[in-house]
Design an enzyme around this catalytic site. Structure first.
Site, mmCIF file in Angstrom:
data_model
loop_
_atom_site.group_PDB
_atom_site.id
_atom_site.type_symbol
_atom_site.label_atom_id
_atom_site.label_comp_id
_atom_site.label_asym_id
_atom_site.label_seq_id
_atom_site.Cartn_x
_atom_site.Cartn_y
_atom_site.Cartn_z
ATOM 1 N N HIS A 81 0.895 -0.949 0.179
ATOM 2 C CA HIS A 81 0.005 0.040 -0.038
ATOM 3 C C HIS A 81 0.923 1.208 -0.059
ATOM 4 O O HIS A 81 2.007 1.269 0.660
ATOM 5 C CB HIS A 81 -0.853 -0.078 1.268
ATOM 6 C CG HIS A 81 -2.278 -0.820 1.144
ATOM 7 N ND1 HIS A 81 -2.672 -1.593 2.174
ATOM 8 C CD2 HIS A 81 -2.642 -1.419 0.058
ATOM 9 C CE1 HIS A 81 -3.775 -2.226 1.376
ATOM 10 N NE2 HIS A 81 -3.802 -2.302 0.191
ATOM 11 N N ASP A 83 0.896 4.115 1.226
ATOM 12 C CA ASP A 83 1.409 4.900 2.341
ATOM 13 C C ASP A 83 2.445 4.178 2.904
ATOM 14 O O ASP A 83 3.077 4.943 4.260
ATOM 15 C CB ASP A 83 0.312 5.210 3.302
ATOM 16 C CG ASP A 83 -0.349 3.846 3.802
ATOM 17 O OD1 ASP A 83 -0.589 2.953 2.820
ATOM 18 O OD2 ASP A 83 -0.890 3.707 4.838
ATOM 19 N N HIS A 84 3.178 2.938 2.692
ATOM 20 C CA HIS A 84 4.301 2.202 3.277
ATOM 21 C C HIS A 84 5.433 2.318 2.473
ATOM 22 O O HIS A 84 6.414 1.697 2.972
ATOM 23 C CB HIS A 84 3.765 1.032 3.698
ATOM 24 C CG HIS A 84 2.688 1.064 4.940
ATOM 25 N ND1 HIS A 84 2.975 1.128 6.401
ATOM 26 C CD2 HIS A 84 1.401 1.359 4.688
ATOM 27 C CE1 HIS A 84 1.667 1.039 6.730
ATOM 28 N NE2 HIS A 84 0.732 1.260 5.953
ATOM 29 N N HIS A 159 -3.726 -8.476 6.152
ATOM 30 C CA HIS A 159 -4.239 -7.132 5.922
ATOM 31 C C HIS A 159 -4.830 -7.664 4.480
ATOM 32 O O HIS A 159 -4.963 -8.627 4.011
ATOM 33 C CB HIS A 159 -3.013 -6.186 5.655
ATOM 34 C CG HIS A 159 -3.251 -4.872 5.471
ATOM 35 N ND1 HIS A 159 -4.350 -4.107 6.132
ATOM 36 C CD2 HIS A 159 -2.775 -4.036 4.626
ATOM 37 C CE1 HIS A 159 -4.239 -3.067 5.898
ATOM 38 N NE2 HIS A 159 -3.229 -2.620 4.834
ATOM 39 N N ASP A 229 0.013 -2.460 9.049
ATOM 40 C CA ASP A 229 -1.192 -2.693 8.933
ATOM 41 C C ASP A 229 -1.771 -4.185 9.136
ATOM 42 O O ASP A 229 -1.255 -5.052 8.409
ATOM 43 C CB ASP A 229 -1.701 -2.085 7.541
ATOM 44 C CG ASP A 229 -1.273 -0.653 7.245
ATOM 45 O OD1 ASP A 229 -0.601 -0.055 8.180
ATOM 46 O OD2 ASP A 229 -1.686 -0.182 6.372
ATOM 47 N N HIS A 287 -0.948 4.907 13.122
ATOM 48 C CA HIS A 287 -1.571 4.860 11.774
ATOM 49 C C HIS A 287 -2.961 5.180 11.950
ATOM 50 O O HIS A 287 -3.780 4.657 11.628
ATOM 51 C CB HIS A 287 -1.317 3.255 11.404
ATOM 52 C CG HIS A 287 -1.652 2.954 9.958
ATOM 53 N ND1 HIS A 287 -2.923 2.775 9.330
ATOM 54 C CD2 HIS A 287 -0.778 3.051 8.789
ATOM 55 C CE1 HIS A 287 -2.748 2.553 8.202
ATOM 56 N NE2 HIS A 287 -1.779 2.696 7.684
HETATM 57 ZN ZN LIG Z 1 -1.067 1.871 5.877
HETATM 58 ZN ZN LIG Z 2 -2.186 -0.979 4.453
#
Ligand SMILES: [Zn+2]
Ligand SMILES: [Zn+2]
Length: 320
Positions: A81, A83-84, A159, A229, A287
């Protein structure tokens, strides 16, 4: 498995002195806000820097914190994802522009190498350093790195896409020598043997110096677990047992527990439950969803279950 020798072996070899601390670079979730940056953490492990996840803008966070990116040696990415890991290609480009020649070790999900290769191919960029990539299998708590002073294991998370956390564990320290109890003229070779845990024997097999009499145990090894996550996964507890510092995501509060389960995230209460069941020393939560404006509520909710909970605050460094 890469097993690179560090060039700081002697500094590393001092028992109990290994710097081991965590700096939060980003504690936000996917939706960008001006208050919270996307996920990234820096672990100082002896003289090596370890980057854990690399959300957008991570290299700017490193500059803000006056952390020299050239000292980065290992990078662990939890999942793909954005954002990572959207901060990774620009960070690698900058390291290249800075003239890096030292090898860099990257661990992450299958496909990360494909993304990077494509970006560098279409921009006709060539890294001047070797980037070693190791795929992290999402369902196995495999040993990933055997560093001279540390081991790193994958933590299988649950996740919406393949996602792994990481467990950084210091190797047991050698015993501390009680030098003052030994005669001044004792051979140096004996000191090394005692520190290595071997009694010193005389010619007839008799014990001259016993380890138990001339050493005391070194400090207990420290550990840090990063649980990125994930939904609530109680199966994590045995692997996390006794961890000194646990980071566990807490995207939502219990008022959104249903939503958390649907999108494979956790609540503050769930993060605290994992910490309590694992007997962790301290819990860091982060997060946070951008829908919340007040983070104290996360702390309040988690502390009802696990009092040693703290917010992951950007720019703060926590010793482990
Ligand atoms: Zn995330
Ligand atoms: Zn994620």
């Amino acid at each position: 498995m890469p097993n690179p020798q560090t060039n700081q072996e002697t500094e590393h070899a001092r028992p109990g002195n290994l710097p081991f601390s965590l700096t939060i670079l980003g504690a936000g979730s996917a939706t960008p806000t001006l208050r919270l940056h996307q996920t990234a953490q820096l672990l100082t492990m002896g003289s090596d820097y370890v980057l854990i996840d690399c959300g957008e803008g991570t290299q700017l966070r490193l500059i803000e914190q006056r952390i020299r990116p050239s000292r980065l040696r290992y990078i662990f990415i939890s999942h793909l994802h954005g954002d990572h890991y959207f901060g990774l290609p620009p960070l690698l480009s900058s390291l290249n522009l800075g003239g890096r020649t030292e090898d860099l070790y990257l661990f992450g999900p299958r496909g990360l190498d494909e993304v990077l290769t494509t970006i560098f191919r279409v921009s006709n960029s060539h890294l001047g350093f070797r980037l070693h990539f190791q795929v992290v299998e999402p369902n196995e708590p495999a040993l990933l790195l055997d560093h001279p002073q540390m081991t790193v294991e994958a933590i299988p998370l649950q996740h919406r896409i393949d996602c792994s956390g990481y467990l950084f564990r210091e190797k047991p320290h050698k015993p501390h020598l009680l030098r003052e109890k030994l005669p001044a003229d004792v051979p140096v070779a004996y000191l090394k043997q005692l520190k290595d845990g071997h009694d010193i024997l005389g010619g007839n097999g008799e014990i001259l110096y016993a380890v138990a009499d001339y050493t005391e145990p070194g400090p207990p090894p420290r550990s840090y677990a990063y649980c990125s996550d994930t939904r609530y996964v109680e199966e994590l507890v045995p692997q996390l047992q006794g961890v000194n510092l646990l980071y566990h995501e807490a995207t939502f509060l219990e008022d959104n527990a249903q939503r958390a389960a649907e999108v494979y995230h956790s609540t503050a209460r769930q993060a605290a439950t994992i910490a309590a069941k694992a007997g962790a020393g301290r819990l860091l939560i982060g997060h946070f969803s951008s829908r919340y404006k007040q983070f104290d509520l996360f702390l309040d909710e988690a502390r009802t279950i696990f009092p040693e909970t703290y917010l992951a605050i950007e720019g703060e460094t926590t010793p482990i």
